[in-house]
Scaffold this active site. Structure first.
Site, PDB file in Angstrom:
ATOM      1  N   GLU A 169       5.751   9.654   3.448  1.00 53.27           N
ATOM      2  CA  GLU A 169       5.526   8.338   2.905  1.00 53.27           C
ATOM      3  C   GLU A 169       4.504   8.599   1.553  1.00 53.27           C
ATOM      4  O   GLU A 169       3.421   9.061   1.761  1.00 53.27           O
ATOM      5  CB  GLU A 169       4.812   7.621   3.899  1.00 53.27           C
ATOM      6  CG  GLU A 169       4.569   6.233   3.607  1.00 53.27           C
ATOM      7  CD  GLU A 169       4.201   5.273   4.723  1.00 53.27           C
ATOM      8  OE1 GLU A 169       4.211   4.081   4.515  1.00 53.27           O
ATOM      9  OE2 GLU A 169       3.794   5.832   5.707  1.00 53.27           O
ATOM     10  N   ASP A 218       5.618   0.377   3.475  1.00 57.85           N
ATOM     11  CA  ASP A 218       5.753  -0.858   4.027  1.00 57.85           C
ATOM     12  C   ASP A 218       5.840  -1.990   3.179  1.00 57.85           C
ATOM     13  O   ASP A 218       5.607  -2.066   1.811  1.00 57.85           O
ATOM     14  CB  ASP A 218       4.996  -0.972   5.244  1.00 57.85           C
ATOM     15  CG  ASP A 218       3.512  -0.827   4.974  1.00 57.85           C
ATOM     16  OD1 ASP A 218       3.158  -1.242   3.795  1.00 57.85           O
ATOM     17  OD2 ASP A 218       2.730  -0.472   5.694  1.00 57.85           O
ATOM     18  N   TYR A 261      -5.592   0.674   9.052  1.00 53.98           N
ATOM     19  CA  TYR A 261      -6.791   1.097   8.125  1.00 53.98           C
ATOM     20  C   TYR A 261      -8.038   0.618   8.732  1.00 53.98           C
ATOM     21  O   TYR A 261      -8.647   0.038   8.153  1.00 53.98           O
ATOM     22  CB  TYR A 261      -6.440   0.198   6.894  1.00 53.98           C
ATOM     23  CG  TYR A 261      -5.292   0.812   6.084  1.00 53.98           C
ATOM     24  CD1 TYR A 261      -5.698   2.082   5.247  1.00 53.98           C
ATOM     25  CD2 TYR A 261      -4.158   0.275   5.794  1.00 53.98           C
ATOM     26  CE1 TYR A 261      -4.254   2.955   4.450  1.00 53.98           C
ATOM     27  CE2 TYR A 261      -3.064   1.071   5.212  1.00 53.98           C
ATOM     28  CZ  TYR A 261      -3.219   2.036   4.468  1.00 53.98           C
ATOM     29  OH  TYR A 261      -2.155   2.694   3.782  1.00 53.98           O
ATOM     30  N   ASP A 302       0.739  -1.324  -0.105  1.00 53.46           N
ATOM     31  CA  ASP A 302       0.093   0.024  -0.103  1.00 53.46           C
ATOM     32  C   ASP A 302       0.881   1.360  -0.088  1.00 53.46           C
ATOM     33  O   ASP A 302       0.312   2.359  -0.618  1.00 53.46           O
ATOM     34  CB  ASP A 302      -0.823  -0.051   1.486  1.00 53.46           C
ATOM     35  CG  ASP A 302      -0.286   0.185   2.438  1.00 53.46           C
ATOM     36  OD1 ASP A 302       0.630  -0.635   2.885  1.00 53.46           O
ATOM     37  OD2 ASP A 302      -0.395   1.040   3.293  1.00 53.46           O
TER      38      ASP A 302
END
Length: 508
Positions: A485, A85, A245, A82
């Site tokens: 990120e 990571d 999430y 995603d």
């Protein structure tokens, strides 16, 4: 001049639009947007999990996650990581796929030679989602992630997911698999997966009819599962998905979103009836001013509004009224403004990864503008009459800001422009490439690269980072994950917006 108090709100809005339009037109050409579009799609190659194809362009990546699902006797190889990571979260992956597909549906005609790359990016997602949805009857596999042995044996701290700084090619700890079932439902992730498969079925309808039909058929089955066994996947999976999430908005928005996409893809009257019968309970009358991986309310309203404007489907007129409210909430200089902007003019919604809100909002503005223009309509925001041109100018301002037309004179897309983030919060990009450093880099050994002040050795071309704060400040530090990120769901709607502006004339 635009700030004189004597000016009416209408004139203030006009002045803002004209000034931003003039500034943007000097900043970037259609060729610049086309270049950014190419890079934005290339980013998805850096997020791939599984066996990489021979035409992989980001060659510093290698194969990874090749045995995902095998301990559970299922094949869950593939899909996307995603963000920075090595986790494959099904919820944001499905949203990414939906928005990539919507980008092609609305603006694919402007993508030129990049249309094939866009379809490839979508298919990489849908191939995985099909596996997740069809491998085991009555089960939707939601997530594969790196876990320690201890975590496999007991409920552990959710931060275990991020306890390693390790290349995806080096992952050597067990990969736990999470699923939603009839007993442990997940209507939110189910509804989003149905939306992704249905939207993608439209993309492939002309180029691969059998694949398109498979996508749509699976979307209907997944939606039925999500609707019949209602519940939030956050409640079913708890620390496996929270706080990363969590479905903070609940699952009602995804059910309406999923039904809306199947309605669009199938023209099956059953789904229009579903929308009519269930819309009120699922949020049809709610005005929501954000559109993110979690909350689909605004996106659903715009999607159904385009159907109303294009086909005059009277049953959907309500959604047009609420979409107007959403658009009005974004417009500076109107009494209806419900949004915050930075001093440099960037829409500001979130302190963490704000650019996901910016790219998705810009996409909705352009999509709405497309249908307003083709139907020669305008909307009323208080006493102001707002045309498609106003929406386009505001969207351009946001896109140009990301590409470098901002107070920092910095592009927030890696590899675009002369100055862009060098210390991106991304494991694969920040560690030496597996092709340059073949020796294994262990879980804890990688942290020296996280905290290093050296630029990332592997350029994650096209990645859009989280972005600046409310005062237009950006700290290019790798561990500043709120700002540095990237994520697939930031880029997905950006693809559509860039395609729009890359065209010499507005896409039809």
């Amino acid at each position: 001049m635009c700030l004189m108090k004597a000016f009416s709100h209408v004139l203030l809005l006009l002045c803002l639009v004209i000034s931003s339009s003039q500034l943007s037109s000097r900043a970037f050409s259609p060729q610049d947007y086309a270049n950014a579009l190419e890079k934005s799609l290339l980013f998805f190659e850096g997020q791939r999990s599984g066996k990489l194809p021979s035409d992989q362009q980001l060659t510093w990546r290698g194969d990874s996650g090749l045995s995902d699902g095998s301990p559970y006797h299922v094949n869950l190889v593939g899909g996307y990581y995603d963000a920075g990571d090595n986790v494959k979260f099904g919820f944001p992956m499905a949203f990414t796929t939906t928005l990539l597909s919507w980008s092609v549906i609305e603006f694919g005609s402007a993508m030129g030679e990049q249309i094939n790359n866009a379809r490839t990016a979508i298919r990489w997602g849908t191939d995985y989602l099909l596996k997740a949805a069809t491998t085991t009857p009555g089960t939707l596999y939601v997530q594969a992630s790196m876990k320690s042995t201890v975590y496999l044996l007991q409920v552990a701290d959710p931060n275990q997911d991020h306890r390693c700084w390790e290349r995806p090619e080096d992952m050597d700890t067990p990969r736990n698999v999470y699923k939603v079932t009839t007993r442990n439902p997940g209507s939110d992730v189910g509804g989003e997966t149905a939306a992704a498969l249905a939207a993608a079925s439209i993309v492939f309808k002309e180029t691969d009819a059998s694949y398109s039909a498979k996508l749509l058929h699976t979307a209907m089955k997944v939606f039925s599962f999500a609707d019949n066994y209602r519940g939030s996947y956050s409640d079913s999976l708890n620390s496996a998905v929270c706080p990363f999430y969590c479905s903070y908005s609940g699952y009602h928005d995804e059910l309406l979103w999923g039904a809306s996409w199947i309605h669009k893809a199938s023209s099956n009257a059953t789904y229009l009836t579903y929308i009519q019968s269930n819309g009120q309970n699922l949020g049809a009358n709610n005005d929501d001013y954000s559109f993110t991986w979690d909350d689909k309310t605004a996106g659903t309203k715009v999607l159904l509004s385009t159907d109303f404007m294009e086909k005059k489907t009277e049953e959907l007129q309500l959604y047009k009224a609420h979409s107007d409210n959403y658009i009005c909430s974004l417009l500076p200089g109107t009494y209806t403004l419900q949004s915050q902007y930075t001093p440099g003019g960037l829409l500001y919604k979130e302190s963490w990864s704000n650019l996901q809100c910016v790219t998705s909002t810009a996409f909705l503005l352009l999509t709405y503008a497309k249908y307003l223009s083709s139907n020669e309509e305008a909307i009323a925001c208080g006493s102001s009459t707002v045309t498609a041109e106003t929406l386009i100018s505001l969207a351009r301002k946001q896109i140009d800001y990301i590409l470098g037309d901002n107070p920092a004179n910095m592009s927030y897309m890696v590899g675009f422009g002369e100055r862009y983030p060098l210390h991106v919060h991304h494991r694969g990009s920040s560690l030496p490439s597996i092709h340059e450093h073949a020796d294994h880099i262990g879980c804890n050994d990688g942290f020296q690269y996280l905290y290093s002040t050296s630029p990332n050795p592997n350029i994650l071309i096209g990645a859009v980072v989280g972005g600046p704060d409310s005062r237009d400040n950006y700290e290019d530090v790798r561990n500043n994950y709120q700002q540095s990120e990237p994520a697939t769901y930031i880029n997905a709607p950006f693809v559509g917006a860039l395609a729009y502006f890359s065209a010499e004339s507005p896409p039809k």
